[in-house]
Design an enzyme around this catalytic site. Structure first.
Site, mmCIF file in Angstrom:
data_model
loop_
_atom_site.group_PDB
_atom_site.id
_atom_site.type_symbol
_atom_site.label_atom_id
_atom_site.label_comp_id
_atom_site.label_asym_id
_atom_site.label_seq_id
_atom_site.Cartn_x
_atom_site.Cartn_y
_atom_site.Cartn_z
ATOM 1 N N ASP A 19 0.941 -1.149 -0.013
ATOM 2 C CA ASP A 19 0.009 -0.017 -0.049
ATOM 3 C C ASP A 19 0.786 1.229 0.228
ATOM 4 O OD1 ASP A 19 -2.045 -1.836 0.469
ATOM 5 O OD2 ASP A 19 -1.859 -1.580 2.711
ATOM 6 N N GLU A 226 -11.210 -0.003 -3.785
ATOM 7 C CA GLU A 226 -10.542 0.683 -2.508
ATOM 8 C C GLU A 226 -9.284 1.534 -3.080
ATOM 9 O OE1 GLU A 226 -9.295 -2.746 -0.203
ATOM 10 O OE2 GLU A 226 -8.226 -3.487 -1.757
#
Ligand code: FUB
Length: 327
Positions: A19, A226
């Site tokens: 991420d 997301e």
């Protein structure tokens, strides 16, 4: 700790990272990743396998040749309101102060977004006592706009709980829209001047198709899942995100930081591992995509590694699709 860098290879190998949110601070690229732990967790749709406990900040030298791990910047034990799961973070700088934004589950198992502050881009960061009032879900990404305003984008389906907030309150068993209904979009809110709270209630972003109609929930190749990221290129706002179940990083373009955004195409084709999550940063006259995959761990969803590669725009402002394994 340093590591020789090669594009499309893990930027560190002594730990698992995911991420990546990349920013240029103090003349260098700093990367704010999740820190995946080397645990044998079984995967499920709730994301229980992503059981992270701290953050490390990474920086890359000016020639993009080596990466430094600056050590633990924030640990779960030092976040009073958080129970578990330090997921994808982001960072911002304002007036010489640094801000780490991060999601975690609170004591009621509800994802909230917190802020921690520090004096250096490398941390350490001290967390506020409570999460941002009115915050929910996961994957905060902060745009520092050219006019001095800061916007936070956030939200993720399934384990990220975005479906459960459609009424404005947390409804534990709420499902997402049906296939022919507009998909849920990411949320956006302008941040207050001290970057510690929202200046306004978050609103949902609309992502439209080639006819100007909202992308529907059944359009899993294009609908938002997301990992939002917003950057600017030639005065346009580019919203990019993961499509989750179809594992693409895609993008849409708009004229306003709060949208609407018109869908344009694919930035990154699927990587090894279930999740795909990215950021985009300009450095030294080039653009770079930071992303992760699970190749180093042999495909374990919860053991990912941050990589980067150059990102190229076409003359019309569209982005060339990247195949992460086309070396
Ligand atoms: O790392 C945990 C979660 O996986 C992130 O918050 C999502 O974006 C996905 O990458």
């Amino acid at each position: 700790m340093t590591n020789p860098l090669k594009q499309n290879n893990p930027i560190v190998t002594h730990m698992y990272t995911a991420d990546p949110s990349a920013h240029v601070f103090e003349g260098k690229i700093y990367v704010y990743p999740s820190h995946d732990l080397d645990k044998e967790n079984a995967s499920n749709d709730n994301g229980d396998q992503y059981d992270m406990e701290d953050y490390h900040v990474l920086s890359i030298d000016e020639n993009l040749e080596s990466c430094t791990d600056h050590g633990e910047a924030l640990h779960l034990r030092d976040v009073a309101w958080a129970k578990q799961q330090l997921w994808a973070p982001d960072a911002a700088c304002k007036d010489g102060k640094y801000y780490l934004f991060f999601p975690a589950r609170d004591r009621e198992d509800v994802f909230r977004i917190g802020v921690a502050t520090g004096d250096s881009p490398a941390g350490p960061f001290a967390a506020q006592e409570s999460p941002i009032p009115g915050s929910f879900s996961i994957d905060p990404a902060v745009l520092a706009d050219d006019d001095g305003r800061y916007y936070m984008y956030f939200g993720g389906l399934w384990g990220g709980q975005l479906e459960k907030w459609q009424t404005g309150a947390f409804v534990p068993d709420a499902a997402g829209p049906s296939g022919s209904q507009p998909a849920l979009g990411p949320m956006v809110a302008e941040l207050s001047d001290d970057l510690l709270t929202f200046k306004e209630s978050p609103t949902e972003i609309s992502i439209t198709d080639e006819h100007g109609h909202p992308i529907v929930a059944g359009d899993e190749e294009r609908r938002y899942f997301e990992g939002p990221w917003v950057h600017k290129y030639n005065d346009k706002y580019y919203l990019s995100y993961s499509t989750g179940t179809t594992h693409n990083i895609v993008y849409a373009i708009g004229d306003n930081p709060k949208g609407p955004f018109a869908f344009k195409g694919k930035i990154l084709t699927p990587v090894i591992g279930w999740t795909t999550h990215h950021s985009i940063v300009s450095y030294g006259g080039k653009w770079y995509l930071f992303y992760h995959d699970s190749s180093l761990s042999g495909g374990a969803d919860n053991k990912r590694s941050v990589k980067f590669t150059e990102l190229v725009y076409n003359d019309d402002g569209t982005i060339r699709t990247i195949d992460p394994y086309d070396n």
